[in-house]
Design an enzyme around this catalytic site. Structure first.
Site, PDB file in Angstrom:
ATOM      1  N   GLU A   1      40.321  34.954  41.764  1.00 40.58           N
ATOM      2  CA  GLU A   1      41.098  35.887  42.895  1.00 40.58           C
ATOM      3  C   GLU A   1      41.512  35.003  43.951  1.00 40.58           C
ATOM      4  OE1 GLU A   1      43.328  38.785  44.039  1.00 40.58           O
ATOM      5  OE2 GLU A   1      41.625  39.298  42.598  1.00 40.58           O
TER       6      GLU A   1
ATOM      7  N   GLU B   1      50.333  32.842  44.306  1.00 39.59           N
ATOM      8  CA  GLU B   1      51.141  34.084  44.673  1.00 39.59           C
ATOM      9  C   GLU B   1      51.899  33.646  46.207  1.00 39.59           C
ATOM     10  OE1 GLU B   1      49.314  37.872  44.997  1.00 39.59           O
ATOM     11  OE2 GLU B   1      49.585  38.294  42.714  1.00 39.59           O
TER      12      GLU B   1
END
Length: 131
Positions: free
Chosen positions: A71, A78
């Site tokens: 994550e 991102e």
């Protein structure tokens, strides 16, 4: 952004501070990081309630660590893609989707590990309730 200009052992300790800031930033900004962390706390609490053996704890901690690390990497990828390619681009989508896929893959592993670790203790508990 502050550049790490410290030297020697100070630079070493500063790197921990920067890493902690990154984890905190991901926790503040990413819903999935909060969800994964909350589930990790519940799983560890259940492991304590069922008094699981050390080997089961280690498997659960491995699964949790993999999901949270994936994550964090997904969040970093991102953010980097958003910085480099604020407009929609097929390669940006591919990078983001692939990073999200890595999180999904580790989450599936974590679920399988959880089933493996908790199946017998939960079934024994249910059986004791029914008798």
């Amino acid at each position: 952004m502050v550049k790490n200009t410290a030297v020697g052992h100070k630079k070493f300790w500063h790197s921990f501070r920067f890493a902690a800031h990154g984890i905190a930033a991901a926790f503040r900004s990413e819903l999935n990081m909060k969800v994964h962390s909350g589930l990790a706390v519940l799983v560890l609490a259940a492991a304590a309630v069922f008094r699981l053996p050390l080997s089961s704890w280690m498997l659960l901690l491995l699964a949790i660590t993999l999901v949270l690390a994936a994550e964090l990497l997904n969040t970093a990828i991102e953010a980097t893609i958003d910085l480099l390619s604020p407009e929609i681009h097929p390669l940006a989508k591919k990078a983001k989707d692939t990073a999200a896929g890595a999180v999904l893959l580790t989450a599936v592993f974590a679920v399988i590990a959880g089933i493996y670790v908790f199946y017998h203790p939960v079934m024994d508990w249910i059986t004791s309730l029914m008798s």
